[in-house]
Design a protein around this motif. Sequence first.
Motif, PDB file in Angstrom:
ATOM      1  N   SER A  11      -4.837   6.812   6.168  1.00 46.09           N
ATOM      2  CA  SER A  11      -4.919   5.980   4.971  1.00 46.09           C
ATOM      3  C   SER A  11      -3.576   5.345   4.660  1.00 46.09           C
ATOM      4  N   THR A  30      -2.417   4.570   1.937  1.00 41.01           N
ATOM      5  CA  THR A  30      -1.855   5.144   0.717  1.00 41.01           C
ATOM      6  C   THR A  30      -0.914   6.302   1.013  1.00 41.01           C
ATOM      7  N   SER A  85      -8.417   7.877  -0.453  1.00 42.01           N
ATOM      8  CA  SER A  85      -8.221   7.930   0.997  1.00 42.01           C
ATOM      9  C   SER A  85      -9.425   7.408   1.770  1.00 42.01           C
ATOM     10  N   THR A  97     -12.391   2.806  -3.213  1.00 43.10           N
ATOM     11  CA  THR A  97     -11.304   3.375  -2.424  1.00 43.10           C
ATOM     12  C   THR A  97     -10.114   2.435  -2.379  1.00 43.10           C
ATOM     13  N   ASN A 111      -8.482   2.456   0.682  1.00 42.54           N
ATOM     14  CA  ASN A 111      -8.301   2.441   2.136  1.00 42.54           C
ATOM     15  C   ASN A 111      -9.273   1.459   2.781  1.00 42.54           C
ATOM     16  N   CYS A 128     -13.063  -1.888  -2.043  1.00 45.06           N
ATOM     17  CA  CYS A 128     -11.718  -1.465  -1.658  1.00 45.06           C
ATOM     18  C   CYS A 128     -10.654  -2.351  -2.293  1.00 45.06           C
ATOM     19  N   ASP A 138      -7.037  -2.759  -1.744  1.00 41.51           N
ATOM     20  CA  ASP A 138      -6.039  -2.374  -0.741  1.00 41.51           C
ATOM     21  C   ASP A 138      -4.647  -2.405  -1.376  1.00 41.51           C
TER      22      ASP A 138
END
Length: 301
Positions: free
Chosen positions: A10, A12, A143, A167, A169, A181, A183
């Motif tokens: 990931s 992150t 993640s 998320t 990821n 997502c 990002d």
Amino acid sequence: MSRPAVRVVSPTEERNPATAGIDRLDTLGMLRLINAQDALVAASVAGALPALARAVDLAVTALRQNGRVHYAGAGSSGRLGVMDAAEIPPTYGYPPDRFVAHLAGGPAAMTAAVEEVEDDPALGRADLAGVTASDLVVGLAASGRTPYVSGAFESARAVGAPTVLITANPHATLAVDVLVCADTGPEAIAGSTRMKAGTAQKMLLHTFSTAVMVRMGRTFSNLMVDVRAKNAKLRGRMLATLAEATGAGDRECREALSAADGDLKVAITALLADADPPAARRALEAGDGVVRDALARLGRA
């Protein structure tokens, strides 16, 4: 001989080159650096909006067929789900059993770290055992691979319930119907997903639930119209909202609200359509509780 850096699954959890010297800065410099990273979040959320719109439509469909919206998450992600679900009933007068939050580790995990439970997909399956095909399951995992959330999705798929993953990821490995997502990239402190990823998740969740409530007719324009007056402050707010929505004076608003038995939407509809409360109530029932639809039915669109 040096080895090439290994990419973490990931983003992150990767090191952020922009903050590599954060521990050498003075306090104000450190705060400015963190703030500069936070400023990137809104753009990442904007990129996720088309997918979030699909998630909103799935939620509205679920709620209109008497289903529920389930949030499932662990750690910081799960706590954000609990907070969002808890705020919907008082904000929009919505039944508390329609948005249900599942946090890995249960209530104790709200105030203390219970990190081992996020690795247990069986716990996620068990917590979502009551999901039905009419429901929507929204997984929260910065993640994109949390086993607890994976287990929750297994329960959803077993009964044919649609799934959404929120998320940070873009390479998330969990299979879902809609991938939302934002990002946000590497955190200011590697792996500290309560920062940019958490901020993005909070924005996405609040945007999601707000849009769902608007679609469910819990607002008229940008006014909250499903407030239930449980104290003097809320009664005052209802009168102020009625005046704002209709332009009527204080006395007229008080009389209209009384005639509507304290139902703000009935009072708004009655005043704007120049209708009696029973007619306004029938129009609202026929229009799924949406004030604009009720007004259209009464010829005042």
